[in-house]
Design a protein around this motif. Structure first.
Motif, PDB file in Angstrom:
ATOM      1  N   LEU A   1     103.785   8.421  68.528  1.00  0.00           N
ATOM      2  CA  LEU A   1     102.979   7.215  68.374  1.00  0.00           C
ATOM      3  C   LEU A   1     102.961   6.714  66.932  1.00  0.00           C
ATOM      4  O   LEU A   1     102.501   5.608  66.664  1.00  0.00           O
ATOM      5  CB  LEU A   1     101.542   7.471  68.839  1.00  0.00           C
ATOM      6  N   GLY A   2     103.455   7.532  66.018  1.00  0.00           N
ATOM      7  CA  GLY A   2     103.453   7.149  64.617  1.00  0.00           C
ATOM      8  C   GLY A   2     102.098   7.384  63.976  1.00  0.00           C
ATOM      9  O   GLY A   2     101.250   8.119  64.491  1.00  0.00           O
ATOM     10  N   GLN A   3     101.868   6.723  62.863  1.00  0.00           N
ATOM     11  CA  GLN A   3     100.616   6.847  62.125  1.00  0.00           C
ATOM     12  C   GLN A   3      99.494   6.182  62.918  1.00  0.00           C
ATOM     13  O   GLN A   3      99.647   5.076  63.399  1.00  0.00           O
ATOM     14  CB  GLN A   3     100.762   6.181  60.749  1.00  0.00           C
ATOM     15  N   ALA A   4      98.371   6.867  63.038  1.00  0.00           N
ATOM     16  CA  ALA A   4      97.211   6.292  63.735  1.00  0.00           C
ATOM     17  C   ALA A   4      96.678   5.106  62.944  1.00  0.00           C
ATOM     18  O   ALA A   4      96.736   5.097  61.711  1.00  0.00           O
ATOM     19  CB  ALA A   4      96.123   7.343  63.912  1.00  0.00           C
ATOM     20  N   PRO A   5      96.151   4.086  63.641  1.00  0.00           N
ATOM     21  CA  PRO A   5      95.565   2.939  62.940  1.00  0.00           C
ATOM     22  C   PRO A   5      94.423   3.389  62.025  1.00  0.00           C
ATOM     23  O   PRO A   5      93.809   4.438  62.238  1.00  0.00           O
ATOM     24  CB  PRO A   5      95.031   2.063  64.080  1.00  0.00           C
TER      25      PRO A   5
ATOM     26  N   TYR B   1      97.859  -0.024  70.429  1.00  0.00           N
ATOM     27  CA  TYR B   1      98.895  -0.892  70.988  1.00  0.00           C
ATOM     28  C   TYR B   1      99.391  -1.908  69.950  1.00  0.00           C
ATOM     29  O   TYR B   1     100.593  -2.167  69.862  1.00  0.00           O
ATOM     30  CB  TYR B   1      98.369  -1.609  72.230  1.00  0.00           C
ATOM     31  N   ASP B   2      98.472  -2.479  69.161  1.00  0.00           N
ATOM     32  CA  ASP B   2      98.882  -3.412  68.105  1.00  0.00           C
ATOM     33  C   ASP B   2      99.797  -2.711  67.108  1.00  0.00           C
ATOM     34  O   ASP B   2     100.803  -3.279  66.674  1.00  0.00           O
ATOM     35  CB  ASP B   2      97.660  -3.995  67.384  1.00  0.00           C
ATOM     36  N   GLY B   3      99.455  -1.467  66.760  1.00  0.00           N
ATOM     37  CA  GLY B   3     100.309  -0.701  65.855  1.00  0.00           C
ATOM     38  C   GLY B   3     101.687  -0.435  66.445  1.00  0.00           C
ATOM     39  O   GLY B   3     102.695  -0.496  65.741  1.00  0.00           O
ATOM     40  N   LEU B   4     101.730  -0.164  67.747  1.00  0.00           N
ATOM     41  CA  LEU B   4     103.025   0.068  68.394  1.00  0.00           C
ATOM     42  C   LEU B   4     103.850  -1.220  68.436  1.00  0.00           C
ATOM     43  O   LEU B   4     105.075  -1.191  68.241  1.00  0.00           O
ATOM     44  CB  LEU B   4     102.823   0.626  69.810  1.00  0.00           C
TER      45      LEU B   4
END
Length: 178
Positions: A69-73, A117-120
């Motif tokens: 998921l990468g870095q959390a918001p 979801y915005d981060g993705l």
């Protein structure tokens, strides 16, 4: 020719051939289904050669790590332990909790999922829309499935319950093994 088809002897022979054909095809189907069950019960590292994910893709029996998921918001963090993995004979998914880093922050589960979801989307992930939706604006962001081609992410949160923690299902995008 018509007289031959009307004879009892011919009808018995045709009926016998049809019955034998049904028994043989049923037996073949039974053997194939038993071999499919035997293949799905193999160890996860075995039998990848000609099956679903054999082209170097992820093994369907291993759930992706939360790190995909990468870095959390900002203000959120991901949490997932080994017991957060749920498997069927064909595939595994990981449940990832999205929690606030500040206990005093009041972030709803909807807001947490939308932030992830915005981060993705910023990482160039795509959206799979629910059936009947034509445009991403037609449905809330949390009702779509996010994918980068290898991993799929879906919202699994019980948003109606009070104090709900956002939960995401993370699984491989490749089709399940047969």
């Amino acid at each position: 020719m018509m007289a031959l088809l009307r004879s009892r002897r011919t009808m018995f022979i045709l009926a016998a051939v049809v019955i034998v054909g049904l028994v043989v095809s049923g037996g073949i189907g039974l053997v194939q289904s038993m071999s499919t069950v035997a293949q799905t019960e193999q160890d996860p590292g075995q039998g990848q050669g000609g099956q679903g994910g054999g082209e170097g893709g992820p093994d369907p029996l291993e759930a992706p790590e939360a790190g995909v998921l990468g870095q959390a918001p900002s203000g959120l963090e991901y949490s997932s332990e080994d017991d957060d993995v749920e498997c069927t004979p064909a595939e595994c998914i990981r449940l990832v909790s999205v929690m606030t880093t500040d206990e005093d922050a009041d972030v709803s589960s909807d807001e947490a999922v939308e932030a992830v979801y915005d981060g993705l989307l910023e990482q160039n992930w795509g959206q799979l829309l629910p059936e009947g939706a034509e445009e991403p604006d037609d449905v809330p962001l949390s009702e779509t499935i996010m994918t980068d081609g290898e991993v799929m992410v879906a919202d699994a949160t019980e948003h109606d319950s009070e104090g709900a923690v956002a939960v995401l299902m993370v699984g491989n995008a490749n089709p399940p093994a047969n």
